[in-house]
Write an enzyme that holds these catalytic residues in place. Structure first.
Site, PDB file in Angstrom:
ATOM      1  N   LYS A 272      11.486   9.082   4.294  1.00 42.28           N
ATOM      2  CA  LYS A 272      11.188  10.078   3.261  1.00 42.28           C
ATOM      3  C   LYS A 272      10.244  11.167   3.782  1.00 42.28           C
ATOM      4  CE  LYS A 272       9.339   7.256   0.265  1.00 42.28           C
ATOM      5  NZ  LYS A 272       9.409   5.952   0.943  1.00 42.28           N
TER       6      LYS A 272
ATOM      7  N   ARG B  35       6.883   5.700  -8.344  1.00 45.55           N
ATOM      8  CA  ARG B  35       7.118   4.458  -7.626  1.00 45.55           C
ATOM      9  C   ARG B  35       7.199   3.257  -8.567  1.00 45.55           C
ATOM     10  NH1 ARG B  35       5.061   5.508  -2.326  1.00 45.55           N
ATOM     11  NH2 ARG B  35       4.841   3.701  -0.983  1.00 45.55           N
TER      12      ARG B  35
ATOM     13  N   ARG C 215       6.178   2.355  14.428  1.00 47.04           N
ATOM     14  CA  ARG C 215       5.804   3.716  14.025  1.00 47.04           C
ATOM     15  C   ARG C 215       4.438   4.125  14.566  1.00 47.04           C
ATOM     16  NH1 ARG C 215       6.269   5.518   7.793  1.00 47.04           N
ATOM     17  NH2 ARG C 215       4.546   4.087   7.434  1.00 47.04           N
TER      18      ARG C 215
ATOM     19  N   ARG D 136      -0.657   3.314  11.789  1.00 52.46           N
ATOM     20  CA  ARG D 136      -1.218   3.209  10.435  1.00 52.46           C
ATOM     21  C   ARG D 136      -1.635   1.772  10.185  1.00 52.46           C
ATOM     22  NH1 ARG D 136       2.572   6.042   5.947  1.00 52.46           N
ATOM     23  NH2 ARG D 136       2.122   4.092   4.871  1.00 52.46           N
TER      24      ARG D 136
ATOM     25  N   ARG E  54       4.632  -4.546   1.396  1.00 47.13           N
ATOM     26  CA  ARG E  54       5.107  -3.245   0.913  1.00 47.13           C
ATOM     27  C   ARG E  54       6.600  -3.293   0.585  1.00 47.13           C
ATOM     28  NH1 ARG E  54       3.548  -0.197   5.862  1.00 47.13           N
ATOM     29  NH2 ARG E  54       4.489   1.671   5.010  1.00 47.13           N
TER      30      ARG E  54
HETATM   31  P1  ADP Z   1       5.151   3.979   2.489  1.00 42.15           P
HETATM   32  O1  ADP Z   1       6.198   4.560   1.618  1.00 42.15           O
HETATM   33  O2  ADP Z   1       5.441   4.145   3.945  1.00 42.15           O
HETATM   34  O3  ADP Z   1       4.728   2.587   2.139  1.00 42.15           O
HETATM   35  P2  ADP Z   1       3.174   5.931   1.495  1.00 42.15           P
HETATM   36  O4  ADP Z   1       2.526   6.764   2.505  1.00 42.15           O
HETATM   37  O5  ADP Z   1       4.126   6.565   0.555  1.00 42.15           O
HETATM   38  O6  ADP Z   1       3.824   4.751   2.319  1.00 42.15           O
HETATM   39  O7  ADP Z   1       2.066   5.161   0.627  1.00 42.15           O
HETATM   40  C1  ADP Z   1       1.068   4.372   1.215  1.00 42.15           C
HETATM   41  C2  ADP Z   1       0.359   3.552   0.156  1.00 42.15           C
HETATM   42  O8  ADP Z   1      -0.255   4.423  -0.810  1.00 42.15           O
HETATM   43  C3  ADP Z   1       1.238   2.627  -0.671  1.00 42.15           C
HETATM   44  O9  ADP Z   1       1.456   1.394  -0.040  1.00 42.15           O
HETATM   45  C4  ADP Z   1       0.418   2.491  -1.963  1.00 42.15           C
HETATM   46  O10 ADP Z   1      -0.657   1.597  -1.806  1.00 42.15           O
HETATM   47  C5  ADP Z   1      -0.161   3.881  -2.125  1.00 42.15           C
HETATM   48  N1  ADP Z   1       0.703   4.759  -2.948  1.00 42.15           N
HETATM   49  C6  ADP Z   1       1.327   5.890  -2.534  1.00 42.15           C
HETATM   50  N2  ADP Z   1       2.027   6.444  -3.537  1.00 42.15           N
HETATM   51  C7  ADP Z   1       1.859   5.653  -4.619  1.00 42.15           C
HETATM   52  C8  ADP Z   1       2.334   5.667  -5.964  1.00 42.15           C
HETATM   53  N3  ADP Z   1       3.146   6.643  -6.423  1.00 42.15           N
HETATM   54  N4  ADP Z   1       1.939   4.664  -6.797  1.00 42.15           N
HETATM   55  C9  ADP Z   1       1.126   3.689  -6.379  1.00 42.15           C
HETATM   56  N5  ADP Z   1       0.646   3.603  -5.128  1.00 42.15           N
HETATM   57  C10 ADP Z   1       0.996   4.566  -4.249  1.00 42.15           C
END
Ligand code: ADP
Ligand code: ZN
Length: 212
Positions: free
Chosen positions: A13, A88, A127, A160, A171
């Site tokens: 994404k 999400r 990654r 990360r 996750r």
């Molecule tokens: P990825 O999709 O690779 O897991 P992101 O960079 O989108 O990672 O998000 C990293 C972390 O930030 C998530 O694991 C969560 O803890 C938090 N996070 C990000 N966006 C949201 C969201 N919309 N709602 C709740 N937590 C979020």
């Protein structure tokens, strides 16, 4: 264009959002990037979010909704956006729809990038992110002997914290339980487009452009 990108962690994404955002000049809104930035600057929000993020859990909906309200208030209503990592949860999606409805707008397209689980784990495990240009790359594609250097700008690479195997598994579990049901929610509204997230970065971009 008002677009939401859906997909599991590692689906690509962020990478695709950056390209689409640059090509069409649409603001790229990544809640993950916003949270990581808050964390880096040790803000109140960053401190509240950090525990959840390090455990691979979702940050509470209220905090996320505040972030989005803020971010949307920065532009004019009706402005385009490309959401990456938001919404999400079903609750976030409903709150988002209500927020947009009060502005007289709605989400136009939801693009779901699907990739199988084994491939997701492989991508996330390998990654690496660049400290200088924030570019994302995979360890397998780096030259032997320069595994710490960004292939784009030569900057130093890091992993990360939430790309550790235990957190990756959590996750992916959270994605299955809380985020995947959103595909049904948007399919019922008739705005869901599924695209295959396997293959090269450019192949995926091509598929995306076809549905935009
Ligand atoms: P990825 O999709 O690779 O897991 P992101 O960079 O989108 O990672 O998000 C990293 C972390 O930030 C998530 O694991 C969560 O803890 C938090 N996070 C990000 N966006 C949201 C969201 N919309 N709602 C709740 N937590 C979020
Ligand atoms: Zn770089």
């Amino acid at each position: 264009m008002r677009i939401v990108l859906l997909g599991a962690p590692g689906a690509g994404k962020g990478t695709q959002a950056k390209k689409i955002s640059a090509k069409f000049g649409i603001p790229h809104i990544s809640t993950g990037d916003i949270l990581r930035n808050e964390l880096k600057n040790s803000t109140g929000l960053g401190n509240k979010a950090s525990e959840y993020m390090q455990a691979g859990k979702l940050v509470p909906d209220e905090l996320i909704i505040e972030i989005i309200k803020h971010r949307l208030a920065e532009g004019n209503t009706g402005n385009p956006f490309l959401m990456d990592g938001f919404p999400r949860t079903l609750n976030q999606a409903i709150m988002f729809d209500n927020m947009l409805a009060s502005m007289g707008i709605s989400v136009e397209k939801v693009i779901n990038i699907f990739v199988d689980k084994a491939e997701l784990v492989k991508r996330l495990m390998g990654r690496r992110i660049c400290h200088s240009c924030a570019g994302v790359c995979h360890i397998d594609l780096l030259q032997k002997g320069s595994e710490n250097r960004c292939p784009i700008c030569g900057g130093e690479l890091y992993t990360r914290k939430d790309d550790a195997i235990k957190v990756i598994k959590e996750r992916l579990r959270v994605y299955e339980n809380q985020t995947k049901p959103l595909t049904d929610y948007y399919a019922k509204k008739g705005i869901l487009y599924n695209i295959d997230g396997s293959g090269t970065e450019n192949e995926i971009t091509e598929r995306l452009l076809q549905v935009l």
